[in-house]
Design a protein around this motif. Structure first.
Motif, PDB file in Angstrom:
ATOM      1  N   VAL A   1       0.933  -1.213  -0.091  1.00  0.00           N
ATOM      2  CA  VAL A   1       0.045   0.099   0.036  1.00  0.00           C
ATOM      3  C   VAL A   1       0.847   1.146   0.053  1.00  0.00           C
ATOM      4  O   VAL A   1       2.003   1.152   0.070  1.00  0.00           O
ATOM      5  CB  VAL A   1      -1.023   0.207   1.193  1.00  0.00           C
ATOM      6  CG1 VAL A   1      -1.963  -1.197   1.179  1.00  0.00           C
ATOM      7  CG2 VAL A   1      -0.196  -0.024   2.659  1.00  0.00           C
ATOM      8  N   GLN A   2       0.161   2.350  -0.216  1.00  0.00           N
ATOM      9  CA  GLN A   2       0.777   3.691   0.114  1.00  0.00           C
ATOM     10  C   GLN A   2      -0.181   4.625   0.318  1.00  0.00           C
ATOM     11  O   GLN A   2      -1.263   4.475   0.347  1.00  0.00           O
ATOM     12  CB  GLN A   2       1.652   4.018  -1.270  1.00  0.00           C
ATOM     13  CG  GLN A   2       0.528   4.390  -2.504  1.00  0.00           C
ATOM     14  CD  GLN A   2       1.282   4.828  -3.628  1.00  0.00           C
ATOM     15  OE1 GLN A   2       1.775   3.682  -4.470  1.00  0.00           O
ATOM     16  NE2 GLN A   2       1.430   6.083  -4.232  1.00  0.00           N
ATOM     17  N   PRO A   3       0.083   5.758   0.947  1.00  0.00           N
ATOM     18  CA  PRO A   3      -0.703   7.005   1.300  1.00  0.00           C
ATOM     19  C   PRO A   3      -1.312   7.326   0.104  1.00  0.00           C
ATOM     20  O   PRO A   3      -0.740   7.589  -0.937  1.00  0.00           O
ATOM     21  CB  PRO A   3       0.225   7.864   1.951  1.00  0.00           C
ATOM     22  CG  PRO A   3       1.504   7.289   2.436  1.00  0.00           C
ATOM     23  CD  PRO A   3       1.640   6.141   1.345  1.00  0.00           C
ATOM     24  N   LYS A   4      -2.616   7.609   0.105  1.00  0.00           N
ATOM     25  CA  LYS A   4      -3.209   8.445  -1.079  1.00  0.00           C
ATOM     26  C   LYS A   4      -2.686   9.639  -1.516  1.00  0.00           C
ATOM     27  O   LYS A   4      -2.646  10.025  -2.744  1.00  0.00           O
ATOM     28  CB  LYS A   4      -4.685   8.768  -0.649  1.00  0.00           C
ATOM     29  CG  LYS A   4      -5.648   7.263  -0.670  1.00  0.00           C
ATOM     30  CD  LYS A   4      -7.157   7.701  -0.400  1.00  0.00           C
ATOM     31  CE  LYS A   4      -7.860   6.638  -0.386  1.00  0.00           C
ATOM     32  NZ  LYS A   4      -9.255   6.726  -0.074  1.00  0.00           N
ATOM     33  N   THR A   5      -1.925  10.111  -0.631  1.00  0.00           N
ATOM     34  CA  THR A   5      -1.070  11.622  -1.051  1.00  0.00           C
ATOM     35  C   THR A   5       0.258  11.245  -1.816  1.00  0.00           C
ATOM     36  O   THR A   5       0.896  12.031  -2.097  1.00  0.00           O
ATOM     37  CB  THR A   5      -0.955  12.393   0.383  1.00  0.00           C
ATOM     38  OG1 THR A   5      -0.186  11.654   1.089  1.00  0.00           O
ATOM     39  CG2 THR A   5      -2.327  12.884   0.850  1.00  0.00           C
ATOM     40  N   GLY A   6       0.374   9.825  -1.962  1.00  0.00           N
ATOM     41  CA  GLY A   6       1.811   9.529  -2.583  1.00  0.00           C
ATOM     42  C   GLY A   6       2.916   9.231  -1.383  1.00  0.00           C
ATOM     43  O   GLY A   6       2.556   9.641  -0.079  1.00  0.00           O
ATOM     44  N   GLY A   7       3.878   8.235  -1.835  1.00  0.00           N
ATOM     45  CA  GLY A   7       4.756   7.997  -0.920  1.00  0.00           C
ATOM     46  C   GLY A   7       5.435   6.583  -1.098  1.00  0.00           C
ATOM     47  O   GLY A   7       4.960   5.871  -2.305  1.00  0.00           O
ATOM     48  N   ARG A   8       6.044   6.297  -0.305  1.00  0.00           N
ATOM     49  CA  ARG A   8       6.911   4.929  -0.378  1.00  0.00           C
ATOM     50  C   ARG A   8       5.750   3.674  -0.346  1.00  0.00           C
ATOM     51  O   ARG A   8       4.813   3.809   0.416  1.00  0.00           O
ATOM     52  CB  ARG A   8       8.087   4.740   0.337  1.00  0.00           C
ATOM     53  CG  ARG A   8       9.227   5.956   0.577  1.00  0.00           C
ATOM     54  CD  ARG A   8      10.336   5.767   1.085  1.00  0.00           C
ATOM     55  NE  ARG A   8       9.830   5.230   2.473  1.00  0.00           N
ATOM     56  CZ  ARG A   8      11.106   4.899   3.439  1.00  0.00           C
ATOM     57  NH1 ARG A   8      12.176   5.009   3.123  1.00  0.00           N
ATOM     58  NH2 ARG A   8      10.750   4.292   4.446  1.00  0.00           N
ATOM     59  N   LYS A   9       6.194   2.609  -1.145  1.00  0.00           N
ATOM     60  CA  LYS A   9       5.853   1.296  -0.942  1.00  0.00           C
ATOM     61  C   LYS A   9       5.805   1.009   0.770  1.00  0.00           C
ATOM     62  O   LYS A   9       6.831   0.984   1.299  1.00  0.00           O
ATOM     63  CB  LYS A   9       6.171   0.452  -1.820  1.00  0.00           C
ATOM     64  CG  LYS A   9       5.731  -0.953  -1.799  1.00  0.00           C
ATOM     65  CD  LYS A   9       6.592  -1.918  -2.662  1.00  0.00           C
ATOM     66  CE  LYS A   9       6.040  -3.211  -2.729  1.00  0.00           C
ATOM     67  NZ  LYS A   9       6.506  -4.136  -3.724  1.00  0.00           N
ATOM     68  N   MET A  10       4.625   0.386   1.234  1.00  0.00           N
ATOM     69  CA  MET A  10       4.643  -0.108   2.490  1.00  0.00           C
ATOM     70  C   MET A  10       3.929  -1.480   2.448  1.00  0.00           C
ATOM     71  O   MET A  10       3.227  -1.776   1.407  1.00  0.00           O
ATOM     72  CB  MET A  10       3.876   0.756   3.175  1.00  0.00           C
ATOM     73  CG  MET A  10       4.432   2.300   3.431  1.00  0.00           C
ATOM     74  SD  MET A  10       3.590   3.243   4.453  1.00  0.00           S
ATOM     75  CE  MET A  10       1.787   3.668   3.783  1.00  0.00           C
ATOM     76  N   THR A  11       4.202  -2.363   3.343  1.00  0.00           N
ATOM     77  CA  THR A  11       3.612  -3.780   3.651  1.00  0.00           C
ATOM     78  C   THR A  11       2.866  -3.582   4.826  1.00  0.00           C
ATOM     79  O   THR A  11       3.079  -3.247   5.945  1.00  0.00           O
ATOM     80  CB  THR A  11       4.547  -4.689   3.479  1.00  0.00           C
ATOM     81  OG1 THR A  11       5.515  -4.642   2.447  1.00  0.00           O
ATOM     82  CG2 THR A  11       3.948  -6.079   3.813  1.00  0.00           C
ATOM     83  N   VAL A  12       1.448  -4.157   4.572  1.00  0.00           N
ATOM     84  CA  VAL A  12       0.593  -4.025   5.859  1.00  0.00           C
ATOM     85  C   VAL A  12       1.034  -5.305   6.829  1.00  0.00           C
ATOM     86  O   VAL A  12       1.313  -6.548   6.382  1.00  0.00           O
ATOM     87  CB  VAL A  12      -0.867  -4.495   5.404  1.00  0.00           C
ATOM     88  CG1 VAL A  12      -1.665  -4.749   6.401  1.00  0.00           C
ATOM     89  CG2 VAL A  12      -1.202  -3.225   4.549  1.00  0.00           C
ATOM     90  N   THR A  13       1.195  -4.928   7.944  1.00  0.00           N
ATOM     91  CA  THR A  13       1.654  -5.953   9.083  1.00  0.00           C
ATOM     92  C   THR A  13       0.592  -6.355   9.926  1.00  0.00           C
ATOM     93  O   THR A  13       0.547  -7.409  10.645  1.00  0.00           O
ATOM     94  CB  THR A  13       2.798  -5.534   9.763  1.00  0.00           C
ATOM     95  OG1 THR A  13       2.275  -4.239  10.544  1.00  0.00           O
ATOM     96  CG2 THR A  13       3.962  -5.518   8.951  1.00  0.00           C
ATOM     97  N   ALA A  14      -0.492  -5.464   9.926  1.00  0.00           N
ATOM     98  CA  ALA A  14      -1.839  -6.046  10.979  1.00  0.00           C
ATOM     99  C   ALA A  14      -2.783  -4.997  10.544  1.00  0.00           C
ATOM    100  O   ALA A  14      -2.777  -3.657  10.126  1.00  0.00           O
ATOM    101  CB  ALA A  14      -1.282  -5.645  12.379  1.00  0.00           C
ATOM    102  N   VAL A  15      -4.029  -5.443  10.733  1.00  0.00           N
ATOM    103  CA  VAL A  15      -5.312  -4.698  10.451  1.00  0.00           C
ATOM    104  C   VAL A  15      -6.183  -4.921  11.413  1.00  0.00           C
ATOM    105  O   VAL A  15      -6.309  -5.913  12.288  1.00  0.00           O
ATOM    106  CB  VAL A  15      -5.936  -5.238   9.082  1.00  0.00           C
ATOM    107  CG1 VAL A  15      -7.261  -4.399   9.250  1.00  0.00           C
ATOM    108  CG2 VAL A  15      -5.231  -5.190   7.980  1.00  0.00           C
ATOM    109  N   ASN A  16      -6.743  -3.643  12.272  1.00  0.00           N
ATOM    110  CA  ASN A  16      -7.576  -3.618  13.315  1.00  0.00           C
ATOM    111  C   ASN A  16      -8.694  -2.841  13.019  1.00  0.00           C
ATOM    112  O   ASN A  16      -8.497  -1.547  13.455  1.00  0.00           O
ATOM    113  CB  ASN A  16      -6.720  -3.135  14.774  1.00  0.00           C
ATOM    114  CG  ASN A  16      -7.587  -3.366  15.945  1.00  0.00           C
ATOM    115  OD1 ASN A  16      -8.565  -3.915  15.905  1.00  0.00           O
ATOM    116  ND2 ASN A  16      -7.022  -2.731  16.955  1.00  0.00           N
ATOM    117  N   GLY A  17      -9.665  -3.231  12.675  1.00  0.00           N
ATOM    118  CA  GLY A  17     -10.935  -2.349  12.159  1.00  0.00           C
ATOM    119  C   GLY A  17     -10.302  -1.368  11.260  1.00  0.00           C
ATOM    120  O   GLY A  17     -10.009  -1.807  10.090  1.00  0.00           O
TER     121      GLY A  17
END
Length: 66
Positions: free
Chosen positions: A14-30
């Motif tokens: 994923v990345q911020p909608k405003t743009g930015g580096r590639k990130m990996t989701v490590t946890a989802v809570n709601g």
């Protein structure tokens, strides 16, 4: 398309909608999504985002197939 209801899963890029580096989701809570940038499995920078502030990662340009 309405993206505010987009669900993310651990391992998604994923990345911020405003743009930015590639990130990996490590946890989802709601509606909170914890992300790390760097190499997954190694110590990296972590931050928690609201799901509506993220979009799936995409690279700019056409890199073709190797």
């Amino acid at each position: 398309m309405e993206e505010s209801n987009m669900a993310f899963n651990v391992g998604d890029s994923v990345q911020p909608k405003t743009g930015g580096r590639k990130m990996t989701v490590t946890a989802v809570n709601g509606d909170e999504v914890e992300c790390v940038w760097g190499i997954l499995g190694e110590e990296g920078d972590k931050r928690t985002f609201k799901a509506q502030d993220l979009s799936p990662y995409h690279e700019e340009g056409d890199f073709g197939v190797c």
